[in-house]
Each structure stands twice: as C-alpha cells, then as structure tokens.
Design a protein around this motif. Sequence first.
Motif: not given
Length: 364
Positions: A55-79
């Motif tokens: 039932e979840t409406a699809p969201q647009p994919a988030t497109i990142v560069d390499r530093p953006g991927w690093i920042r996103a994964n640090v956020d995930g690791f913290r959680v």
Amino acid sequence: MQVIDWDLAVATGTRLVRPGPQVSREEARQAVADLRRLSREAEGHVREFTRIDTETAPQPATIVDRPGWIRANVDGFRVVLEPLTERMAARRDQTPAIVSAVGSRVTGVEVGAVLAFLASRVLGQYELFLPPDPTGQAPAGRLTLVAPNIVNAEQELNVHPRDFRLWVCLHEETHRVQFTGVPWLREYIRSQMTEFLLASDIDLPALLNRLRSAADTVAEVVRGGEGNLIDAIQTPEQKEILDRLTAVMTLVEGHGDYVMDAVGPSVVPSVADIRAKFHHRREGGSRLDRTIRRLLGLDLKMRQYAEGSAFVRTVVERSGIDGFNRVWASPQNLPTQEEISRPERWIARIDGAPALPGANGATG
C-alpha cells in the motif's frame, strides 16, 4: 558516550574516496534523470512479476554521488548502533574517559576508510534504517542509487547505458518492494541486528582478545588464507544470530538477483551480455582489492547472490511464484542456511505447515 566519532568517519571517508568517472555536466545530468525515470519503470515491472502487493506509494529514487553515499550510510549506522551506544553509555564509569575519546576517534577513522573503499563500488541500495522523522511523514526506507558508480561500471563493461541502468534498478527496486510489501521483514532484521550487537563482549579483556584474533585474521588473509574480520570478532552467541541474519539476507539478495534476470529479457534487450560481463567483474579486481573484500566479508555477499538466486529459482520452478511467496508469510517461513542450500527441504517443511496469510493477504 560515542562508540564511533561519526563526524570523523564522514570526514575520513569523503577525503579518501576516489573521484568518480570524468563526465561532462550534461552527461551527469542525463544519468541522474535516466536513473530517476528508470527506477519508476523498474518498480512497475517488479511489482507485476513478484506479485507482492504494497500500500506504500513508490517514492522517487534518491540519486547520490560517492560522498553522499558515505554520509547516508553513516546516518544509517548511527540508527543501527544506537542500542549498543546506549548500553555502553550506561557503563560509562567503567571506561576511562581517555580510552573512550581515543577509541571513538580510532574507530571513526576505520569506519571512514571502509566506507571510502565501498563508496566507489556500491551501485545502489535500499536504506532500511533512516534517522527518525519528527513529522512521521517521511517513508521508513529509501532507495538510493550511486550515479558515478553506475556510469563507471557501464563504461568499464562497455554495455548499453540505458539497459544497464534499468537492470540495476530492477535489482534495487526488488528490495524496495520486499520491505514495503512484507510488513514484518524490516523489524525482523532490525531485531536480529540489535540482538547481535547486544551479544557483544564489551569488557576490555574480552575486547582485546577479539582484537588480537582480528589481527591474526588480517595476517592470514594477506598470506592468501581464508577468514574475515566479521567471523574473527564474534562471540559464540553472535555466530548463531549471524546465521539467521545471513540466511534472510541471502534470501533477500538472491530474490533481487533472480527478479532482475527473470524480468530482464523482456525489458532489457542486452541482459545476457550485461550479466556475463558483470559476473566477470564481480570475480575480478587486483590482489589488494580481493584481499580487502575477503577481510570485510564481501566475498560472502557475492556467494549470497548466487546461493539465494539458486534457491528462489528452484522453488519457483517447483512451486510457482505464489508457492515461493509463502516465504514472506512470517519469520517462521524464512529458510535456514541449510534450506537455502537444499531448497527441497524448505518446500517439504512449508508444504507440511498450516496455510498462513501471505505478504499480500492471500493464502499460499
């Protein structure tokens, strides 16, 4: 109390990561636009093939560069690491302040270096664990595609860009459908990860023993032996939990690989060429690259793709896609590691079990 200096991890990772491929501004813009469009196209193909409703409406994919991927994964690791951080904070008086400060900076540098290595290789991922949204409006997960790595891979492999981009999107969108269409799956993985972390030996003597074991493992792998750091630093209790986590992640990754190749021939004309070249690329790399992959357990992930895909293929051939989808009915229906290697055992167990509601509310 900080177990890891996260700011230092981001700074280290973004400083060490290699730059992406050289492309013009227009080529970069076109790649981003293509990936956003193709991710939405892939989502429709995946839903139709897998027959997993959400039932979840699809969201647009988030497109990142390499530093953006690093920042996103640090956020995930913290959680993910929050339960362990809270536990260690409760024992703050048992750890000298200087040890905590130095330790968090050392681990920050180590995490940053690992992320820098991975950031030039990951094509995309479905981020399961995001920082809480105060408004409660943001989706619980996020599909992320790393544009420079996708462009770099298609250039190295000399494959059709549009076909390759859609092929990658098929795999990653399968993960989005899995976790939005199977309500209990995210929490199951999160609970197993929390249990794994809290089973850690965090007293100093035990930690030093495991660090010595990790150092021995590094020396062994450099000499060409087997082993990885993940195995070296686990407690016996953690090994049991990791077996369960490995089984479910093998299923999830294998299902993604199976779907991308099953859907591929009808929508990706050059899929056979892409698959052959990509498989060769997975197996390649320099000796240093292969050594690091083995140390980090990434070779295990490569096996997960193959073993999980073989499991899904066998079950679908014998029981059909609806028969396979019984795997999403409940945690009890997940295959064990042994059953992934012997799919007929999973089929026999599930065939003998009472009917359970499926992921989409239907009975299997």
